[in-house]
Design an enzyme around this catalytic site. Structure first.
Site, mmCIF file in Angstrom:
data_model
loop_
_atom_site.group_PDB
_atom_site.id
_atom_site.type_symbol
_atom_site.label_atom_id
_atom_site.label_comp_id
_atom_site.label_asym_id
_atom_site.label_seq_id
_atom_site.Cartn_x
_atom_site.Cartn_y
_atom_site.Cartn_z
ATOM 1 N N GLY A 37 0.872 -1.179 0.000
ATOM 2 C CA GLY A 37 0.000 0.000 0.000
ATOM 3 C C GLY A 37 0.903 1.220 0.000
ATOM 4 N N GLY A 39 0.739 4.245 1.211
ATOM 5 C CA GLY A 39 0.963 4.950 2.474
ATOM 6 C C GLY A 39 1.960 4.205 3.346
ATOM 7 N N ASN A 180 4.894 10.685 -10.818
ATOM 8 C CA ASN A 180 5.822 10.103 -11.791
ATOM 9 C C ASN A 180 5.434 10.690 -13.162
ATOM 10 O OD1 ASN A 180 3.625 8.617 -12.754
ATOM 11 N ND2 ASN A 180 4.300 6.681 -11.871
ATOM 12 N N GLY A 215 15.818 9.407 -13.826
ATOM 13 C CA GLY A 215 16.086 10.274 -12.683
ATOM 14 C C GLY A 215 14.884 11.081 -12.240
ATOM 15 N N ASP A 237 13.368 -5.382 -9.627
ATOM 16 C CA ASP A 237 11.971 -5.244 -9.185
ATOM 17 C C ASP A 237 11.720 -3.769 -8.860
ATOM 18 O OD1 ASP A 237 9.499 -5.269 -7.985
ATOM 19 O OD2 ASP A 237 9.981 -6.817 -6.508
ATOM 20 N N ALA A 240 7.405 -0.080 -5.888
ATOM 21 C CA ALA A 240 7.619 0.883 -4.801
ATOM 22 C C ALA A 240 8.873 1.746 -4.967
ATOM 23 C CB ALA A 240 7.638 0.191 -3.438
ATOM 24 N N ALA A 241 9.391 1.856 -6.194
ATOM 25 C CA ALA A 241 10.521 2.774 -6.435
ATOM 26 C C ALA A 241 10.102 4.191 -6.050
ATOM 27 C CB ALA A 241 10.944 2.732 -7.904
ATOM 28 N N GLY A 242 8.941 4.599 -6.523
ATOM 29 C CA GLY A 242 8.452 5.943 -6.244
ATOM 30 C C GLY A 242 8.180 6.164 -4.759
ATOM 31 N N ASP A 243 7.627 5.153 -4.093
ATOM 32 C CA ASP A 243 7.352 5.285 -2.656
ATOM 33 C C ASP A 243 8.646 5.403 -1.857
ATOM 34 O OD1 ASP A 243 4.630 5.114 -3.090
ATOM 35 O OD2 ASP A 243 4.590 2.934 -2.854
HETATM 36 P P1 ADP Z 1 7.090 5.062 -9.725
HETATM 37 O O1 ADP Z 1 7.656 3.873 -9.052
HETATM 38 O O2 ADP Z 1 6.164 5.843 -8.848
HETATM 39 O O3 ADP Z 1 6.521 4.819 -11.087
HETATM 40 P P2 ADP Z 1 9.556 6.043 -10.961
HETATM 41 O O4 ADP Z 1 9.503 4.867 -11.855
HETATM 42 O O5 ADP Z 1 9.646 7.392 -11.603
HETATM 43 O O6 ADP Z 1 8.329 6.092 -9.940
HETATM 44 O O7 ADP Z 1 10.812 5.845 -9.972
HETATM 45 C C1 ADP Z 1 11.051 6.717 -8.893
HETATM 46 C C2 ADP Z 1 12.555 6.959 -8.760
HETATM 47 O O8 ADP Z 1 13.200 5.704 -8.542
HETATM 48 C C3 ADP Z 1 13.220 7.550 -9.993
HETATM 49 O O9 ADP Z 1 13.160 8.976 -9.967
HETATM 50 C C4 ADP Z 1 14.655 7.033 -9.856
HETATM 51 O O10 ADP Z 1 15.417 7.869 -8.986
HETATM 52 C C5 ADP Z 1 14.461 5.669 -9.193
HETATM 53 N N1 ADP Z 1 14.431 4.591 -10.207
HETATM 54 C C6 ADP Z 1 13.343 4.046 -10.800
HETATM 55 N N2 ADP Z 1 13.688 3.119 -11.707
HETATM 56 C C7 ADP Z 1 15.047 3.047 -11.684
HETATM 57 C C8 ADP Z 1 16.044 2.285 -12.390
HETATM 58 N N3 ADP Z 1 15.697 1.376 -13.308
HETATM 59 N N4 ADP Z 1 17.344 2.494 -12.070
HETATM 60 C C9 ADP Z 1 17.708 3.394 -11.124
HETATM 61 N N5 ADP Z 1 16.830 4.149 -10.443
HETATM 62 C C10 ADP Z 1 15.518 3.987 -10.717
#
Ligand code: ADP
Length: 295
Positions: A37, A39, A180, A215, A237, A240-243
């Site tokens: 989730g 949050g 994003n 970036g 994987d 949750a990159a954005g989170d």
């Molecule tokens: P979301 O997960 O919300 O879709 P993003 O895909 O834009 O968000 O990813 C959020 C942040 O995570 C990016 O700004 C970047 O810093 C990092 N990130 C995402 N994907 C990668 C990747 N393949 N390699 C390195 N950093 C990544």
């Protein structure tokens, strides 16, 4: 201290060769559960990055709710503001096939009850260095938390996901938007990040657009622009990159960090997270972030 007012779910994940079509039954290979989730994920990211963090939201009075509460506690998140309501916890039912494609049904469950402030919530928000909001609970809940933060002078950082139109009443209490690329395009109708940034700055004082492997792009109303590249890593994987990014950004800012430092730590933390499997389980500690940046 970072406060998060939002959703928590248990992810129920089935791994299978080929996903079933309607009316079909297939045998899966493996089943896993993982707390998630937006949050809860953002709260864990902030706590792992070293910020005292409190999560305000709801779980159901079921076994999953107990496990969600325990997971947050284990990751170092304060759950004084996590209420238990009658019914099911939020769940995400995920089917992952061998090509890595997925199909997801989210049942909000207890998250649907987070439509206003409960007694004590305003006190939990007041005095924090940042309040993190997302859109996985009812709009009225998001709005009431933003108003409470506004009254207490707590900066509000909103992740506009899932993408939706934002009412002016909500935006008036938001200090920073962190969409994003896709969400920025939905909000502005512009696929160009620079153009979207300019438009979003008409709505709120500060904006960060995250661009995945490209970036992130920050701007504010004073005309300052900061671009931070992603770290080149092998992504295994990206859940949750954005989170992770937002949680660490808020943790750094709440501790008094400058925007560039906050963006760079967020970029390092999310790069570490996409290099590992899982959502919460992939989020780095403060020390891991520092070591990665020094390397
Ligand atoms: P979301 O997960 O919300 O879709 P993003 O895909 O834009 O968000 O990813 C959020 C942040 O995570 C990016 O700004 C970047 O810093 C990092 N990130 C995402 N994907 C990668 C990747 N393949 N390699 C390195 N950093 C990544």
């Amino acid at each position: 201290t970072v406060a998060v007012f939002g959703s928590c779910n248990m992810d129920l994940v089935a791994y299978t060769g080929i996903a079933p079509r309607r009316g079909e039954t297939v045998l899966g290979r493996e089943f896993r559960t993982a707390p998630g989730g937006k949050g809860a994920n953002q709260a864990v990211a902030a706590a792992r990055a070293g910020a005292p963090t409190r999560f305000i939201g709801a779980v159901g009075d079921d076994e999953l709710g107990e496990r969600l509460r325990a997971a947050l506690t284990e990751y170092g998140v304060n759950t004084d503001g996590l209420r238990t309501v009658t019914g099911n916890s939020g769940t995400a039912h995920i089917v992952v096939d061998d090509d890595g494609g997925n199909a997801i049904v989210v049942v909000p469950g207890a998250n649907a009850s987070v439509d206003s402030l409960a007694p004590g919530d305003a006190e939990l928000i007041a005095g924090c260095g940042a309040l993190l909001l997302q859109l996985e609970i009812p709009f009225t809940g998001v709005e009431s938390a933003a108003v409470a933060a506004g009254e207490a002078g707590v900066p509000v950082i909103l992740t506009p996901a899932p993408a939706a139109e934002l009412p002016a009443a909500l935006l008036s209490n938001v200090d920073m938007l962190v969409p994003n690329e896709h969400e920025a395009a939905v909000l502005t109708g512009s696929a160009d990040a620079r153009e979207a940034l300019r438009e979003l700055l008409n709505l709120v004082p500060e904006v960060v657009i995250t661009l995945g492997a490209a970036g992130s792009l920050y701007g504010n109303r004073a005309g300052e622009i900061v671009e931070v590249p992603a770290h080149p890593v092998r992504a295994v994987d990206t859940t949750a990159a954005g989170d992770t990014f937002v949680g660490v950004l808020a943790a750094t800012r709440a501790a008094g960090g400058e925007i560039r430092q906050a963006l760079e730590r967020a970029s390092a933390a999310s790069a570490l997270a996409v290099g590992r499997h899982g959502a919460m389980a992939a989020m780095p500690t403060d020390q891991e972030i520092s070591e990665f940046r020094a390397a």
